[in-house]
Design a protein around this motif. Structure first.
Motif, PDB file in Angstrom:
ATOM      1  N   GLY A   1       0.819  -1.154   0.133  1.00 14.78           N
ATOM      2  CA  GLY A   1       0.747   0.491  -0.452  1.00 14.78           C
ATOM      3  C   GLY A   1       0.924   1.489  -0.238  1.00 14.78           C
ATOM      4  O   GLY A   1       1.906   1.447  -0.659  1.00 14.78           O
ATOM      5  N   VAL A   2       0.295   2.140   0.569  1.00 11.23           N
ATOM      6  CA  VAL A   2       0.881   3.890   0.717  1.00 11.23           C
ATOM      7  C   VAL A   2       0.668   4.264   2.201  1.00 11.23           C
ATOM      8  O   VAL A   2       0.217   3.396   2.673  1.00 11.23           O
ATOM      9  CB  VAL A   2      -0.329   5.192  -0.642  1.00 11.23           C
ATOM     10  CG1 VAL A   2       0.038   4.463  -1.768  1.00 11.23           C
ATOM     11  CG2 VAL A   2      -1.871   4.916   0.461  1.00 11.23           C
ATOM     12  N   PRO A   3       2.270   4.813   2.584  1.00  8.18           N
ATOM     13  CA  PRO A   3       2.254   5.164   3.331  1.00  8.18           C
ATOM     14  C   PRO A   3       1.036   6.593   4.049  1.00  8.18           C
ATOM     15  O   PRO A   3       1.599   8.231   3.402  1.00  8.18           O
ATOM     16  CB  PRO A   3       3.439   6.350   3.712  1.00  8.18           C
ATOM     17  CG  PRO A   3       4.342   6.495   2.547  1.00  8.18           C
ATOM     18  CD  PRO A   3       2.786   5.709   1.350  1.00  8.18           C
ATOM     19  N   PHE A   4       0.282   6.495   4.286  1.00  5.20           N
ATOM     20  CA  PHE A   4      -1.378   7.372   4.779  1.00  5.20           C
ATOM     21  C   PHE A   4      -0.988   8.707   5.499  1.00  5.20           C
ATOM     22  O   PHE A   4      -0.884  10.083   5.644  1.00  5.20           O
ATOM     23  CB  PHE A   4      -2.866   7.063   5.479  1.00  5.20           C
ATOM     24  CG  PHE A   4      -3.141   6.304   4.724  1.00  5.20           C
ATOM     25  CD1 PHE A   4      -4.330   7.145   3.601  1.00  5.20           C
ATOM     26  CD2 PHE A   4      -3.028   4.638   3.704  1.00  5.20           C
ATOM     27  CE1 PHE A   4      -5.274   6.720   2.954  1.00  5.20           C
ATOM     28  CE2 PHE A   4      -3.807   4.716   2.893  1.00  5.20           C
ATOM     29  CZ  PHE A   4      -4.654   5.374   2.470  1.00  5.20           C
ATOM     30  N   GLU A   5       0.863   7.882   6.565  1.00  6.89           N
ATOM     31  CA  GLU A   5       1.012   9.462   7.175  1.00  6.89           C
ATOM     32  C   GLU A   5       1.291  10.468   6.260  1.00  6.89           C
ATOM     33  O   GLU A   5       1.838  12.018   7.456  1.00  6.89           O
ATOM     34  CB  GLU A   5       1.099   8.461   8.248  1.00  6.89           C
ATOM     35  CG  GLU A   5       3.421   7.743   8.106  1.00  6.89           C
ATOM     36  CD  GLU A   5       2.801   6.347   8.229  1.00  6.89           C
ATOM     37  OE1 GLU A   5       3.785   6.118   7.666  1.00  6.89           O
ATOM     38  OE2 GLU A   5       1.284   6.160   7.820  1.00  6.89           O
ATOM     39  N   VAL A   6       2.384   9.853   5.272  1.00  4.99           N
ATOM     40  CA  VAL A   6       3.149  10.962   4.473  1.00  4.99           C
ATOM     41  C   VAL A   6       2.085  11.888   3.928  1.00  4.99           C
ATOM     42  O   VAL A   6       2.182  13.420   3.436  1.00  4.99           O
ATOM     43  CB  VAL A   6       3.834  10.068   3.777  1.00  4.99           C
ATOM     44  CG1 VAL A   6       4.503  10.951   2.597  1.00  4.99           C
ATOM     45  CG2 VAL A   6       5.010   9.364   4.403  1.00  4.99           C
ATOM     46  N   LEU A   7       0.692  10.582   3.687  1.00  7.58           N
ATOM     47  CA  LEU A   7       0.110  11.793   2.559  1.00  7.58           C
ATOM     48  C   LEU A   7      -1.199  13.157   4.015  1.00  7.58           C
ATOM     49  O   LEU A   7      -0.994  14.765   3.659  1.00  7.58           O
ATOM     50  CB  LEU A   7      -0.837  11.251   2.346  1.00  7.58           C
ATOM     51  CG  LEU A   7      -2.269  11.750   1.728  1.00  7.58           C
ATOM     52  CD1 LEU A   7      -1.742  13.008  -0.042  1.00  7.58           C
ATOM     53  CD2 LEU A   7      -3.306  10.717   1.123  1.00  7.58           C
ATOM     54  N   GLU A   8      -1.033  12.651   5.243  1.00  6.72           N
ATOM     55  CA  GLU A   8      -1.213  13.585   6.006  1.00  6.72           C
ATOM     56  C   GLU A   8      -0.758  14.987   5.953  1.00  6.72           C
ATOM     57  O   GLU A   8      -1.552  15.597   6.202  1.00  6.72           O
ATOM     58  CB  GLU A   8      -1.884  12.670   6.443  1.00  6.72           C
ATOM     59  CG  GLU A   8      -3.187  11.651   6.997  1.00  6.72           C
ATOM     60  CD  GLU A   8      -4.747  12.086   6.412  1.00  6.72           C
ATOM     61  OE1 GLU A   8      -4.782  13.377   6.778  1.00  6.72           O
ATOM     62  OE2 GLU A   8      -5.433  11.420   5.461  1.00  6.72           O
ATOM     63  N   GLU A   9       0.431  14.580   6.376  1.00  6.23           N
ATOM     64  CA  GLU A   9       1.800  15.210   6.802  1.00  6.23           C
ATOM     65  C   GLU A   9       1.778  16.443   5.198  1.00  6.23           C
ATOM     66  O   GLU A   9       1.311  17.215   6.130  1.00  6.23           O
ATOM     67  CB  GLU A   9       2.301  15.185   6.800  1.00  6.23           C
ATOM     68  CG  GLU A   9       3.960  15.549   7.224  1.00  6.23           C
ATOM     69  CD  GLU A   9       5.205  15.108   6.968  1.00  6.23           C
ATOM     70  OE1 GLU A   9       6.112  15.307   7.046  1.00  6.23           O
ATOM     71  OE2 GLU A   9       5.338  14.117   8.301  1.00  6.23           O
ATOM     72  N   ARG A  10       1.481  15.647   3.943  1.00  3.75           N
ATOM     73  CA  ARG A  10       1.905  17.157   3.087  1.00  3.75           C
ATOM     74  C   ARG A  10       0.137  17.503   2.958  1.00  3.75           C
ATOM     75  O   ARG A  10       0.423  19.406   2.611  1.00  3.75           O
ATOM     76  CB  ARG A  10       1.689  16.297   2.185  1.00  3.75           C
ATOM     77  CG  ARG A  10       2.212  17.217   0.521  1.00  3.75           C
ATOM     78  CD  ARG A  10       2.292  16.292  -0.274  1.00  3.75           C
ATOM     79  NE  ARG A  10       3.296  16.688  -2.171  1.00  3.75           N
ATOM     80  CZ  ARG A  10       2.929  16.346  -2.544  1.00  3.75           C
ATOM     81  NH1 ARG A  10       1.997  15.194  -3.426  1.00  3.75           N
ATOM     82  NH2 ARG A  10       2.791  16.688  -4.094  1.00  3.75           N
ATOM     83  N   LEU A  11      -0.787  17.285   3.292  1.00  2.00           N
ATOM     84  CA  LEU A  11      -1.956  17.493   3.507  1.00  2.00           C
ATOM     85  C   LEU A  11      -2.190  19.085   4.402  1.00  2.00           C
ATOM     86  O   LEU A  11      -3.053  19.758   4.090  1.00  2.00           O
ATOM     87  CB  LEU A  11      -2.928  16.165   3.204  1.00  2.00           C
ATOM     88  CG  LEU A  11      -3.555  15.849   1.892  1.00  2.00           C
ATOM     89  CD1 LEU A  11      -4.461  14.613   2.566  1.00  2.00           C
ATOM     90  CD2 LEU A  11      -3.795  17.058   0.947  1.00  2.00           C
ATOM     91  N   ASN A  12      -1.826  18.520   5.494  1.00  4.35           N
ATOM     92  CA  ASN A  12      -1.581  19.982   6.641  1.00  4.35           C
ATOM     93  C   ASN A  12      -0.764  20.382   6.342  1.00  4.35           C
ATOM     94  O   ASN A  12      -0.707  21.882   6.738  1.00  4.35           O
ATOM     95  CB  ASN A  12      -1.664  19.146   7.580  1.00  4.35           C
ATOM     96  CG  ASN A  12      -2.709  18.103   8.578  1.00  4.35           C
ATOM     97  OD1 ASN A  12      -3.456  18.141   7.986  1.00  4.35           O
ATOM     98  ND2 ASN A  12      -2.872  16.459   9.063  1.00  4.35           N
ATOM     99  N   ARG A  13       0.746  20.222   5.793  1.00  6.74           N
ATOM    100  CA  ARG A  13       1.087  21.132   5.350  1.00  6.74           C
ATOM    101  C   ARG A  13       1.210  22.297   4.412  1.00  6.74           C
ATOM    102  O   ARG A  13       0.903  23.309   4.175  1.00  6.74           O
ATOM    103  CB  ARG A  13       2.545  21.006   5.023  1.00  6.74           C
ATOM    104  CG  ARG A  13       3.614  20.937   5.774  1.00  6.74           C
ATOM    105  CD  ARG A  13       5.102  21.176   4.967  1.00  6.74           C
ATOM    106  NE  ARG A  13       5.204  20.269   4.209  1.00  6.74           N
ATOM    107  CZ  ARG A  13       5.502  18.350   3.552  1.00  6.74           C
ATOM    108  NH1 ARG A  13       5.555  18.176   4.308  1.00  6.74           N
ATOM    109  NH2 ARG A  13       5.497  17.673   2.647  1.00  6.74           N
ATOM    110  N   ASN A  14      -0.066  21.777   3.344  1.00 15.93           N
ATOM    111  CA  ASN A  14      -0.480  23.082   2.315  1.00 15.93           C
ATOM    112  C   ASN A  14      -1.786  23.401   2.640  1.00 15.93           C
ATOM    113  O   ASN A  14      -2.518  23.727   1.529  1.00 15.93           O
ATOM    114  CB  ASN A  14      -0.829  21.936   1.127  1.00 15.93           C
ATOM    115  CG  ASN A  14       0.286  21.695   0.257  1.00 15.93           C
ATOM    116  OD1 ASN A  14       1.676  22.399   0.931  1.00 15.93           O
ATOM    117  ND2 ASN A  14       0.271  19.600  -0.264  1.00 15.93           N
ATOM    118  N   ALA A  15      -2.002  23.090   3.755  1.00 15.49           N
ATOM    119  CA  ALA A  15      -4.276  23.459   4.189  1.00 15.49           C
ATOM    120  C   ALA A  15      -3.547  24.979   4.623  1.00 15.49           C
ATOM    121  O   ALA A  15      -2.897  25.417   5.166  1.00 15.49           O
ATOM    122  CB  ALA A  15      -4.233  22.698   5.581  1.00 15.49           C
TER     123      ALA A  15
END
Length: 166
Positions: free
Chosen positions: A152-166
């Protein structure tokens, strides 16, 4: 970014199912903080949209007698789209080939192969892979041991990126 099209609950559902695809809908709903009926609707929507490609058991190849794992780096004579597609179709038909990835650079494809023993792999290599149309060369590397095999994929990396860009 494709993952940003989903809301937080959808991403949590995907992360939970990726970790344990056998849990009940009731348990999944509890983990993501919603009731069971909307959770089931969301899961079905995620399946229909192609975010969930399927469910499967993670089988230990060695426990099943597949003692040999090999990465085969394949170079082709031609990289025309028809030739690439033909090679990919051939790979899908070979049971010992478990993964096939087209690469950029000197190697055209990398194949992850499993076999019960070296002689079975060698027979596949010399009888099928090296004789396949358009194959120019094959280099192989025998896996000694694996240190990580995370699906699969590392969801924690996705969430971190989304939080940075929010």
């Amino acid at each position: 970014m494709a993952g940003s099209k989903l809301d937080l609950i959808d991403r949590q559902i995907l992360a939970e199912l990726q970790a344990d695809g056998r849990m009940t809908n009731v348990e999944l709903a509890k983990r993501v903080g919603i009731s069971a009926p909307p959770c089931l609707r969301r899961v079905r929507t995620l399946e229909e949209a192609g975010y969930i490609k399927g469910y499967h058991a993670n089988i230990d190849a060695r426990e099943m007698g597949f003692e040999v794992q090999v990465f085969a780096m394949v170079r082709l004579h031609s990289q025309a789209e028809g030739d690439l597609s033909a090679f990919e179709a051939r790979c899908r038909a070979w049971p010992l080939v478990r993964e096939c990835h087209m690469l950029n650079g000197e190697i055209d494809f990398i194949l992850k192969c499993v076999a019960p023993d070296l002689s079975t792999f060698q027979s596949f290599l010399t009888g099928d892979l090296l004789k396949a149309e358009n194959v120019a060369s094959v280099k192989t590397s025998l896996v000694i041991r694996g240190a990580k095999d995370e699906p699969g994929v590392p969801f924690e990396v996705l969430e971190e990126r989304l939080n940075r860009n929010a």
